[in-house]
Design a protein around this motif. Structure first.
Motif, PDB file in Angstrom:
ATOM      1  N   PRO A  11       0.875  -1.180   0.000  1.00  0.00           N
ATOM      2  CA  PRO A  11       0.000   0.000   0.000  1.00  0.00           C
ATOM      3  C   PRO A  11       0.913   1.231   0.000  1.00  0.00           C
ATOM      4  CG  PRO A  11      -0.492  -1.452   1.869  1.00  0.00           C
ATOM      5  CD  PRO A  11       0.774  -1.930   1.266  1.00  0.00           C
ATOM      6  N   ILE A  12       0.391   2.345  -0.453  1.00  0.00           N
ATOM      7  CA  ILE A  12       1.166   3.575  -0.277  1.00  0.00           C
ATOM      8  C   ILE A  12       0.689   4.193   1.031  1.00  0.00           C
ATOM      9  CG2 ILE A  12       1.895   3.975  -2.638  1.00  0.00           C
ATOM     10  CD1 ILE A  12      -0.547   5.774  -3.026  1.00  0.00           C
ATOM     11  N   TYR A  13       1.638   4.526   1.896  1.00  0.00           N
ATOM     12  CA  TYR A  13       1.301   4.894   3.277  1.00  0.00           C
ATOM     13  C   TYR A  13       0.981   6.380   3.402  1.00  0.00           C
ATOM     14  CZ  TYR A  13       3.324   0.313   3.847  1.00  0.00           C
ATOM     15  OH  TYR A  13       3.581  -1.025   3.718  1.00  0.00           O
ATOM     16  N   TYR A  25       6.039  -4.299   8.638  1.00  0.00           N
ATOM     17  CA  TYR A  25       5.659  -5.703   8.417  1.00  0.00           C
ATOM     18  C   TYR A  25       5.221  -5.919   6.961  1.00  0.00           C
ATOM     19  CZ  TYR A  25       2.900  -9.989   9.276  1.00  0.00           C
ATOM     20  OH  TYR A  25       2.366 -11.249   9.247  1.00  0.00           O
ATOM     21  N   THR A  26       4.302  -5.071   6.487  1.00  0.00           N
ATOM     22  CA  THR A  26       3.829  -5.196   5.103  1.00  0.00           C
ATOM     23  C   THR A  26       4.990  -5.030   4.122  1.00  0.00           C
ATOM     24  OG1 THR A  26       1.827  -4.024   5.798  1.00  0.00           O
ATOM     25  CG2 THR A  26       2.153  -4.285   3.444  1.00  0.00           C
ATOM     26  N   THR A  27       5.806  -4.009   4.368  1.00  0.00           N
ATOM     27  CA  THR A  27       6.838  -3.678   3.390  1.00  0.00           C
ATOM     28  C   THR A  27       7.939  -4.740   3.366  1.00  0.00           C
ATOM     29  OG1 THR A  27       6.325  -1.393   3.852  1.00  0.00           O
ATOM     30  CG2 THR A  27       8.310  -1.791   2.590  1.00  0.00           C
ATOM     31  N   SER A  50       3.879   6.787  -1.113  1.00  0.00           N
ATOM     32  CA  SER A  50       3.154   7.558  -0.099  1.00  0.00           C
ATOM     33  C   SER A  50       1.889   8.170  -0.688  1.00  0.00           C
ATOM     34  CB  SER A  50       4.062   8.649   0.462  1.00  0.00           C
ATOM     35  OG  SER A  50       4.715   9.318  -0.588  1.00  0.00           O
ATOM     36  N   ASP A  51       0.841   8.145   0.115  1.00  0.00           N
ATOM     37  CA  ASP A  51      -0.507   8.560  -0.289  1.00  0.00           C
ATOM     38  C   ASP A  51      -0.752   9.920   0.368  1.00  0.00           C
ATOM     39  OD1 ASP A  51      -3.179   8.723  -0.832  1.00  0.00           O
ATOM     40  OD2 ASP A  51      -3.750   6.893   0.243  1.00  0.00           O
ATOM     41  N   GLU A  52      -0.487  10.990  -0.373  1.00  0.00           N
ATOM     42  CA  GLU A  52      -0.247  12.278   0.288  1.00  0.00           C
ATOM     43  C   GLU A  52      -1.414  13.254   0.280  1.00  0.00           C
ATOM     44  OE1 GLU A  52       3.476  13.827  -1.076  1.00  0.00           O
ATOM     45  OE2 GLU A  52       4.406  11.846  -1.115  1.00  0.00           O
ATOM     46  N   GLY A 289      -2.833 -10.093   8.052  1.00  0.00           N
ATOM     47  CA  GLY A 289      -3.473  -9.752   9.333  1.00  0.00           C
ATOM     48  C   GLY A 289      -2.804  -8.580  10.024  1.00  0.00           C
ATOM     49  N   TRP A 290      -3.302  -8.269  11.202  1.00  0.00           N
ATOM     50  CA  TRP A 290      -2.768  -7.161  11.995  1.00  0.00           C
ATOM     51  C   TRP A 290      -1.631  -7.604  12.871  1.00  0.00           C
ATOM     52  CZ3 TRP A 290      -3.550  -2.317  11.161  1.00  0.00           C
ATOM     53  CH2 TRP A 290      -4.726  -1.925  10.527  1.00  0.00           C
ATOM     54  N   LEU A 291      -0.669  -6.744  12.973  1.00  0.00           N
ATOM     55  CA  LEU A 291       0.366  -6.923  13.969  1.00  0.00           C
ATOM     56  C   LEU A 291      -0.123  -6.162  15.197  1.00  0.00           C
ATOM     57  CD1 LEU A 291       3.114  -8.231  14.015  1.00  0.00           C
ATOM     58  CD2 LEU A 291       4.120  -6.057  13.418  1.00  0.00           C
ATOM     59  N   LEU A 292      -0.355  -6.897  16.275  1.00  0.00           N
ATOM     60  CA  LEU A 292      -0.877  -6.269  17.492  1.00  0.00           C
ATOM     61  C   LEU A 292       0.238  -6.182  18.524  1.00  0.00           C
ATOM     62  CD1 LEU A 292      -4.005  -8.594  17.562  1.00  0.00           C
ATOM     63  CD2 LEU A 292      -3.937  -6.251  16.693  1.00  0.00           C
TER      64      LEU A 292
HETATM   65  N1  MSP Z   1      -3.028   5.186   2.151  1.00  0.00           N
HETATM   66  C1  MSP Z   1      -3.799   4.034   2.389  1.00  0.00           C
HETATM   67  C2  MSP Z   1      -3.425   2.933   1.414  1.00  0.00           C
HETATM   68  C3  MSP Z   1      -3.595   3.287  -0.017  1.00  0.00           C
HETATM   69  S1  MSP Z   1      -3.073   1.989  -1.045  1.00  0.00           S
HETATM   70  C4  MSP Z   1      -3.557   2.425  -2.562  1.00  0.00           C
HETATM   71  C5  MSP Z   1      -3.531   3.552   3.807  1.00  0.00           C
HETATM   72  N2  MSP Z   1      -2.380   3.929   4.361  1.00  0.00           N
HETATM   73  S2  MSP Z   1      -1.873   3.575   5.841  1.00  0.00           S
HETATM   74  O1  MSP Z   1      -0.728   4.399   6.083  1.00  0.00           O
HETATM   75  O2  MSP Z   1      -2.947   3.680   6.755  1.00  0.00           O
HETATM   76  O3  MSP Z   1      -1.310   2.140   5.757  1.00  0.00           O
HETATM   77  C6  MSP Z   1      -2.120   1.059   5.714  1.00  0.00           C
HETATM   78  C7  MSP Z   1      -1.344  -0.234   5.658  1.00  0.00           C
HETATM   79  O4  MSP Z   1      -0.276  -0.280   6.624  1.00  0.00           O
HETATM   80  C8  MSP Z   1      -2.220  -1.387   6.039  1.00  0.00           C
HETATM   81  O5  MSP Z   1      -3.030  -1.822   4.993  1.00  0.00           O
HETATM   82  C9  MSP Z   1      -1.198  -2.413   6.419  1.00  0.00           C
HETATM   83  O6  MSP Z   1      -0.660  -2.966   5.273  1.00  0.00           O
HETATM   84  C10 MSP Z   1      -0.149  -1.578   7.126  1.00  0.00           C
HETATM   85  N3  MSP Z   1      -0.391  -1.551   8.561  1.00  0.00           N
HETATM   86  C11 MSP Z   1      -0.656  -0.476   9.349  1.00  0.00           C
HETATM   87  N4  MSP Z   1      -0.768  -0.888  10.638  1.00  0.00           N
HETATM   88  C12 MSP Z   1      -0.584  -2.206  10.711  1.00  0.00           C
HETATM   89  C13 MSP Z   1      -0.537  -3.154  11.740  1.00  0.00           C
HETATM   90  N5  MSP Z   1      -0.697  -2.838  13.006  1.00  0.00           N
HETATM   91  N6  MSP Z   1      -0.310  -4.438  11.390  1.00  0.00           N
HETATM   92  C14 MSP Z   1      -0.098  -4.802  10.103  1.00  0.00           C
HETATM   93  N7  MSP Z   1      -0.134  -3.946   9.113  1.00  0.00           N
HETATM   94  C15 MSP Z   1      -0.396  -2.650   9.375  1.00  0.00           C
HETATM   95  O7  MSP Z   1      -4.347   2.822   4.324  1.00  0.00           O
END
Ligand code: MSP
Length: 649
Positions: A11-13, A25-27, A50-52, A289-292
């Motif tokens: 995903p772009i963050y 974790y994802t990256t 990055s999703d800006e 899944g989520w990293l908790l």
């Molecule tokens: N900008 C959107 C994504 C657009 S993609 C076209 C977005 N960004 S985000 O910064 O919120 O990042 C989301 C992603 O970060 C999640 O989908 C996941 O891959 C990763 N994670 C963020 N927190 C996480 C955890 N605690 N555990 C695992 N992955 C997590 O949504």
């Protein structure tokens, strides 16, 4: 698309804060699969970014009084530092504020509009700003909270462009039915099918109430919905509409790796956009899944954010990468814990792997003066054959697991082989062979096999780690740089050249004493606390002395008259009584008090302030009032009836 390409994305963050271990974790997962495919000879494209844009970023920039571009520039630079520190080798970093991206997003929007799939209407409904997501009443939880993040949603009523999701719903369902591998893991696939079957409303794809986004090309009052802008990154990054050849070389993507939170956007909205653009769909979307943490979901407000940079400083990037991919099965939720991380380092890395390397290299050093020994076929035994076969089986299973993104299982398999190789030392007892001259050839064979096993282990570790594979190869005297090691090389036994020497080195993963580590953490916390206290003391030394305080003459004053000053937004003219004396004070309290309610109030003023002329009126003194950052103000009054003019001390 050519057969031999592999295109993987993260995903772009959102650049609204530093990234945490969940994002890492994802990256790291995407980087691992990209490195594996590169080793296999694929022409690989690994995209992150990055999703800006969007209302959330705009508001956050405003809060810290920064221009949004400057705000995101600063945060995005920290993303890149993190990826470097973690050894993440992306091929392209896409920023949605990049001009080429913005231009193509406009062309995409135009194309959908020209096709009749976008139309103008009015949106009335709920919007979650942190998720930038629209929700129907039905989808909200009882207390009107966002079903994804649990935060309050806002009611939005505005003119908007809509995208005809509903038109493509059946086609999408059919695609999902016919391509079981499209949404992974299986459970998530079922959730998405249910979501579509419940009925898709057309999607609002523009917003009018803020500016920080890509303008709708034919209507400058609207900006394009941030998710359309963001999802398009997967095709703008490979030059969609700009360079047909490059685009078709990589599209369709092999895997979009995303967290389960944004699966709906990637398996419903995104495929429908692609269908409307007449483009093929990505081959797979994997929702992990989520990293908790032990205190639940990672969140700034809970204060349980784990900073990957701090972990890298403490434990090294390879240990963190290994832990993330080994500990939590990709697909399910998992809990991060520092104890578990240290335990993995000690058992898997220091003990199993570190000892294997150390024992092997030390023996070659001791018995063969570091020269890699020549294996002698006449001394071959069954146990050698078993070691080799286990190596090749391991690689086959590892390969299957990697193709299914089962990183944990791939590493488990590899570690079975590491342990099997350690056992080989115990089975062949080189230290006994070394005592007998006629076993010298056999000893050489055994040590050569051990070095070969280590070469294969280092190669298979290459997608997961950055420095360790290189260091293992250096120590076992394998002259090839890791970049030149192909997957095929690992499937051949006997690549090590006997003209080379092993090079003894430091342990690759020193053991960590868990108690000492936590004591260190505790000490650091105490040190920080002391530093904070020292800073506080410094602040305290800036306090005024008692005699300075006595210089300020505070008195009780009674309000006799109060009158708003015309043309001023804030000012009120007050006539005050201080015992016998009357005086005029100008005060900025118009927004907080009606003039009538001020009359007769007994307030506190600084009586010996130098006179000043405010808005053309003389002011003799200053009212004392308390205010907070919510914009509220309250005048200081005395709580018993005491005559005006009384001194305050
Ligand atoms: N900008 C959107 C994504 C657009 S993609 C076209 C977005 N960004 S985000 O910064 O919120 O990042 C989301 C992603 O970060 C999640 O989908 C996941 O891959 C990763 N994670 C963020 N927190 C996480 C955890 N605690 N555990 C695992 N992955 C997590 O949504």
């Amino acid at each position: 698309m050519s057969e031999n390409t592999f295109y993987v994305t993260t995903p772009i963050y959102y650049p609204n804060d530093k990234l945490h271990i969940g994002h890492a974790y994802t990256t790291v997962a995407a980087d691992t699969i990209a490195k594996f495919k590169k080793m296999q000879g694929y022409d690989t494209m690994f995209l992150t970014g990055s999703d800006e844009h969007g209302q959330k970023i705009e508001r956050e920039a405003e809060e810290v009084d920064k221009n949004p571009q400057k705000y995101v520039d600063e945060i995005v630079s920290t993303f890149k530092v993190l990826w470097d520190e973690l050894g993440v080798d992306y091929d392209y970093f896409l920023r949605t504020t990049n001009e080429d991206h913005e231009n193509t997003v406009q062309k995409i929007f135009q194309k959908l509009y020209d096709k009749g799939d976008i139309y103008k209407g009015k949106y009335e409904g709920w919007y979650c700003i942190p998720c930038e997501a629209f929700w129907t009443e039905r989808q909200l939880e009882e207390d009107q909270l966002c079903p994804d993040c649990g935060r309050p949603v806002e009611w939005v009523e505005e003119e908007s462009y809509f995208f005809k999701l509903s038109k493509y719903a059946d086609k999408l369902l059919e695609h999902i039915e016919n391509h079981p591998e499209f949404i992974k893991p299986e459970t998530r696939r079922n959730e998405m099918i249910n979501f579509i079957e419940e009925g898709l409303d057309d999607l609002s794809v523009s917003r009018k109430t803020f500016d920080w986004g890509v303008e709708v090309p034919f209507d400058d009052e609207h900006v394009i919905y941030v998710w359309i802008d963001a999802l398009s990154n997967y095709i703008t990054a490979i030059n969609y509409m700009e360079d047909k050849e490059e685009f078709e070389h990589f599209w369709p993507a092999d895997i979009h790796i995303v967290g389960k939170d944004i699966l709906r956007f990637h398996t419903i909205y995104w495929p429908i956009i692609l269908m409307a653009l007449d483009l093929p769909l990505p081959k797979q979307v994997f929702g992990h899944g989520w990293l908790l943490t032990e205190t639940g979901k990672i969140s700034k407000s809970v204060g349980n954010v784990v900073d990957p940079i701090k972990l890298i400083d403490d434990f090294g990037r390879d240990a963190i990468r290994y832990y993330l991919m080994r500990e939590i099965s990709f697909g399910t939720d998992g809990t991060y814990s520092t104890e578990a991380l240290i335990s993995r380092i000690n058992s898997d890395l220091a003990n199993d792997l570190g000892n294997l390397l150390n024992r092997t290299v030390s023996m070659v050093d001791q018995y063969f003066d570091s020269q890699i020994p020549e294996p002698d076929e006449s001394t071959f035994k069954e146990v050698d054959q078993d070691l080799k076969e286990t190596a090749f089986n391991t690689l086959n299973i590892y390969e299957q697991k990697m193709n299914d993104l089962k990183f944990t299982a791939a590493l488990e398999e590899l570690w079975n082989f590491v342990r099997r190789t350690n056992k080989y030392i115990d089975q062949t007892t080189p230290w006994i062979l070394a005592k007998e001259d006629d076993k010298y050839d056999r000893l050489g064979t055994v040590l050569y096999n051990l070095l070969e096993a280590l070469r294969i282990i280092a190669g298979a570790l290459n997608p997961f780690m950055e420095e360790t594979p290189v260091e293992i190869l250096r120590q076992i005297g394998y002259e090839n740089s890791i970049d030149n090691i192909s997957w095929g090389d690992l499937k051949e036994w006997g690549k090590l050249k006997t003209e080379n020497k092993v090079k003894k080195g430091e342990p690759i993963f020193p053991r960590i004493d868990i108690e000492e580590y936590f004591e260190g953490v505790q000490n650091n916390m105490e040190k920080e606390k002391t530093e904070e206290n020292e800073e506080l003391e410094e602040v305290e030394t800036n306090l005024v002395s008692f005699s300075d305080f006595q210089d300020v003459n505070l008195k009780v004053a009674k309000v006799l008259e109060a009158e708003e000053i015309e043309d001023s937004n804030k000012l009120v003219k007050l006539k005050l009584e201080l015992g016998e004396e009357e005086r005029q004070v100008i005060a900025g309290i118009k927004n907080y008090y009606d003039v009538d309610e001020l009359i007769e109030k007994k307030i506190v003023i600084v009586a010996n302030l130098e006179p000043a002329t405010i808005f053309g009126y003389e002011s003799n003194g200053m009212l004392l009032a308390a205010s907070n950052n919510k914009g509220e103000m309250s005048l200081l009054t005395v709580d018993k009836d005491i005559e005006s003019g009384s001194e305050i001390s």
